[in-house]
Design a protein around this motif. Sequence first.
Motif, mmCIF file in Angstrom:
data_model
loop_
_atom_site.group_PDB
_atom_site.id
_atom_site.type_symbol
_atom_site.label_atom_id
_atom_site.label_comp_id
_atom_site.label_asym_id
_atom_site.label_seq_id
_atom_site.Cartn_x
_atom_site.Cartn_y
_atom_site.Cartn_z
ATOM 1 N N GLU A 183 -113.667 5.586 20.681
ATOM 2 C CA GLU A 183 -113.354 5.159 22.036
ATOM 3 C C GLU A 183 -111.856 5.080 22.298
ATOM 4 N N SER A 184 -111.050 5.177 21.252
ATOM 5 C CA SER A 184 -109.608 5.090 21.429
ATOM 6 C C SER A 184 -109.071 6.351 22.110
ATOM 7 N N SER A 185 -107.869 6.238 22.650
ATOM 8 C CA SER A 185 -107.264 7.341 23.387
ATOM 9 C C SER A 185 -106.682 8.371 22.435
ATOM 10 N N ALA A 186 -106.417 9.566 22.970
ATOM 11 C CA ALA A 186 -105.834 10.637 22.171
ATOM 12 C C ALA A 186 -104.451 10.238 21.675
ATOM 13 N N GLY A 187 -104.142 10.606 20.452
ATOM 14 C CA GLY A 187 -102.859 10.265 19.864
ATOM 15 C C GLY A 187 -102.869 8.999 19.042
ATOM 16 N N SER A 188 -103.941 8.215 19.120
ATOM 17 C CA SER A 188 -104.031 6.991 18.326
ATOM 18 C C SER A 188 -104.278 7.342 16.856
ATOM 19 N N VAL A 189 -104.114 6.346 16.001
ATOM 20 C CA VAL A 189 -104.264 6.575 14.572
ATOM 21 C C VAL A 189 -105.655 7.088 14.238
ATOM 22 N N GLY A 190 -106.676 6.451 14.801
ATOM 23 C CA GLY A 190 -108.044 6.859 14.508
ATOM 24 C C GLY A 190 -108.355 8.260 14.996
ATOM 25 N N GLN A 191 -107.900 8.603 16.219
ATOM 26 C CA GLN A 191 -108.179 9.922 16.765
ATOM 27 C C GLN A 191 -107.482 11.027 15.976
ATOM 28 N N VAL A 192 -106.228 10.813 15.629
ATOM 29 C CA VAL A 192 -105.506 11.829 14.868
ATOM 30 C C VAL A 192 -106.156 12.041 13.507
ATOM 31 N N ARG A 193 -106.566 10.946 12.869
ATOM 32 C CA ARG A 193 -107.206 11.047 11.561
ATOM 33 C C ARG A 193 -108.560 11.732 11.650
ATOM 34 N N GLU A 194 -109.366 11.352 12.640
ATOM 35 C CA GLU A 194 -110.697 11.939 12.804
ATOM 36 C C GLU A 194 -110.624 13.417 13.145
ATOM 37 N N CYS A 195 -109.776 13.779 14.118
ATOM 38 C CA CYS A 195 -109.695 15.177 14.558
ATOM 39 C C CYS A 195 -109.136 16.079 13.462
ATOM 40 N N SER A 196 -108.104 15.614 12.774
ATOM 41 C CA SER A 196 -107.534 16.428 11.703
ATOM 42 C C SER A 196 -108.510 16.586 10.552
ATOM 43 N N ALA A 197 -109.302 15.547 10.266
ATOM 44 C CA ALA A 197 -110.293 15.647 9.187
ATOM 45 C C ALA A 197 -111.402 16.634 9.535
ATOM 46 N N GLN A 198 -111.834 16.628 10.797
ATOM 47 C CA GLN A 198 -112.866 17.577 11.225
ATOM 48 C C GLN A 198 -112.340 19.006 11.204
ATOM 49 N N LEU A 199 -111.072 19.207 11.598
ATOM 50 C CA LEU A 199 -110.479 20.541 11.554
ATOM 51 C C LEU A 199 -110.288 21.003 10.108
ATOM 52 N N LEU A 200 -109.973 20.063 9.205
ATOM 53 C CA LEU A 200 -109.874 20.394 7.791
ATOM 54 C C LEU A 200 -111.224 20.851 7.251
ATOM 55 N N LYS A 201 -112.265 20.140 7.605
ATOM 56 C CA LYS A 201 -113.604 20.497 7.161
ATOM 57 C C LYS A 201 -113.992 21.884 7.662
ATOM 58 N N TYR A 202 -113.641 22.177 8.921
ATOM 59 C CA TYR A 202 -113.944 23.499 9.486
ATOM 60 C C TYR A 202 -113.178 24.598 8.748
ATOM 61 N N ALA A 203 -111.895 24.354 8.451
ATOM 62 C CA ALA A 203 -111.080 25.367 7.780
ATOM 63 C C ALA A 203 -111.614 25.674 6.387
ATOM 64 N N LYS A 204 -111.991 24.627 5.628
ATOM 65 C CA LYS A 204 -112.455 24.841 4.263
ATOM 66 C C LYS A 204 -113.836 25.490 4.216
ATOM 67 N N GLU A 205 -114.697 25.165 5.173
ATOM 68 C CA GLU A 205 -116.049 25.726 5.163
ATOM 69 C C GLU A 205 -116.086 27.151 5.694
ATOM 70 N N SER A 206 -115.274 27.459 6.706
ATOM 71 C CA SER A 206 -115.330 28.769 7.347
ATOM 72 C C SER A 206 -114.324 29.757 6.764
ATOM 73 N N GLY A 207 -113.271 29.259 6.103
ATOM 74 C CA GLY A 207 -112.225 30.146 5.609
ATOM 75 C C GLY A 207 -111.241 30.575 6.671
ATOM 76 N N VAL A 208 -111.331 29.988 7.851
ATOM 77 C CA VAL A 208 -110.417 30.319 8.952
ATOM 78 C C VAL A 208 -109.179 29.430 8.860
ATOM 79 N N PRO A 209 -107.984 30.000 8.783
ATOM 80 C CA PRO A 209 -106.785 29.150 8.747
ATOM 81 C C PRO A 209 -106.560 28.445 10.067
ATOM 82 N N VAL A 210 -106.117 27.204 9.983
ATOM 83 C CA VAL A 210 -105.875 26.374 11.170
ATOM 84 C C VAL A 210 -104.403 25.965 11.180
ATOM 85 N N ILE A 211 -103.744 26.161 12.304
ATOM 86 C CA ILE A 211 -102.346 25.759 12.478
ATOM 87 C C ILE A 211 -102.304 24.613 13.481
ATOM 88 N N LEU A 212 -101.799 23.471 13.047
ATOM 89 C CA LEU A 212 -101.650 22.307 13.910
ATOM 90 C C LEU A 212 -100.188 22.136 14.281
#
Length: 458
Positions: A183-212
Motif C-alpha cells: 500500500e506504500s507509495s512508489a519510491g518507498s523502501v518496501g516498494q523499491v525492495r519488492e519491485c527490484s526483487a520481482q525483476l531479479l526473479k524474472y531475470a534469473k528465470e527467463s534469462g532476459v537481462p534487466v537494466i534498472l
Amino acid sequence: MAKQRTKTVYFCSECGNESPKWLGKCPACGAWNSYVEEKVSTTNSREAFLPGSMLSSKPVRLGDIEQVAEERIPMPSGELNRVLGGGLVTGSIILIGGEPGIGKSTLVLQNMLRIRSRRVLYVSGEESARQLKMRADRLGADGGELYVLCETSLEKIFTQVEASKPGILVVDSIQTIASEALESSAGSVGQVRECSAQLLKYAKESGVPVILIGHINKEGTLAGPKVLEHIVDAVLQFEGDRHYMYRLLRSIKNRFGSTSELGIYEMTQVGLREVSNPSELLLTDNDEPVSGTAIGVAIDGARPFLIETQALVSTAAYGTAQRSVTGFDAKRMNMLLAVLEKRVGFKIAQKDVFLNIAGGLRVNDPALDLAVITATLSSNVDMAIPHGIALTGEVGLSGEIRPVTRIDQRISEAAKLGFKTIYVPHNNLKGSDFSNRGIRVVEVAKVEEVFRSLFANK
C-alpha cells in the motif's frame, strides 16, 4: 477468497531491516533515524523476494558444477562494454545511478536504439512516449527493435512483458515503479525492495537481462534500501559536473567483470560521444610554455591518462592568503604547500594559491602530487616548464617522492602521446627497461631534485 489484511511496520532506509516499531538506531547497520513507516500486506509471501531457481535448489558438490562461459550481449558503446566487462550478461540485472540530468537515460536509450539483434522493451515511469521519441530523434536513431511502455504498475508491466517477450528489459526508473501488493507509495523502501526483487526473479528465470535506472539522494548514494545494491549483479555510477562536458561511468560492483574499469563520455548536442583517448582532450595545445602549468600522469580505475594541472600563485591582496581548489582535494593541496614551504624553503604562506585540474575532472590519484607541487612552484617563480615533460609521483611529508602503482602504464601513456621526458619516483621501475620506448625516464627521490633539474639552468 481470503480478505487481504494490512499492518504497519518500519523499514530501515539504509539496509531494509524490518521492525514492528520505530527505532532510533538500526540494529542491523547502525544507521541513525533511518526507519520509515509503511503499510504492508500480511498475505505477502516471503518467496517474492527470492529468485525462483533458489526455491527448489539442491546442494551440489562444487567440483561437479560445469563451468560454462557467460553469454554476453555486446553493447554498441565500447566504453559501456569496457565497464560491464565485455558486454551485457544474459539473465543479469544492472543498476545505473547518477545525479538528475547527468545523462543516465540518454546513455541507456542511446545504446538500446542501436541494438538490432534483440527486441528491447523500454519501460518509462517518468517520461511520456512523445518525450522519448523526441530524445530518440535528437540522438539520430530510427528505433530499430525498441518498444516503449509508459507504465508504473509492476503487475501491468509484467503483463506486457509476457505478451511482447523482449530480449532486454529497461526500467526507467526503479523508484517510479510500484506493486499493488503493497500500500506504500512508489519510491518507498518496501516498494523499491519488492519491485527490484520481482525483476531479479524474472531475470534469473527467463534469462532476459534487466537494466534498472536509479535515482541518488542528496548524499550522492543510490536512493532506496541498501539491499537494492546487494541483489543486483552490477552497479554503475554515472557521474560528472553538469557544467562540464565530460561524464565518467564507474563500476562500483560487478559480478561478471572488474570494478577498476572506467568509461569516459563527452556530452554533445546529439548525445554522448565516446572518448577513447581522454589524454588528448585534457591537454591544451599551447605554442609557448606558460608558467604554472604541469602535466601529470594519473590513473583512474585501470585507465591511465595525462592531465594538465594549472596553478596560480600571487600576493595576498587582503592580508589573509586564499586557497582555492577545483578538481583536487583541498586538504591534500594544503599539505603539499606545507611540504613546499617547510622542506624546500619557498615562502608561500602569505600568498594566494589557486589550483585547477583542466577539463573539469576530479582526480584522487596521489600520483598527481608531483605535478601539483611543480605547477605551484612554476607559478611562484614565474618560470615555465618546458614542453614534452610529464611528472608522476606521490609526495611525502618529508619531501620524498614515493613510488606509485602501475608505473609501466603511466610511462607508456606519456610515450604514446609524444612526451620526451617523464619524472618518476626513485626505484619505482624495478628493473624495467624503457630505452626503446622513445621517452627519457628520470628517477628522482626528493622534491628538490625535480626543481633543480627543471629550473636550475634558467
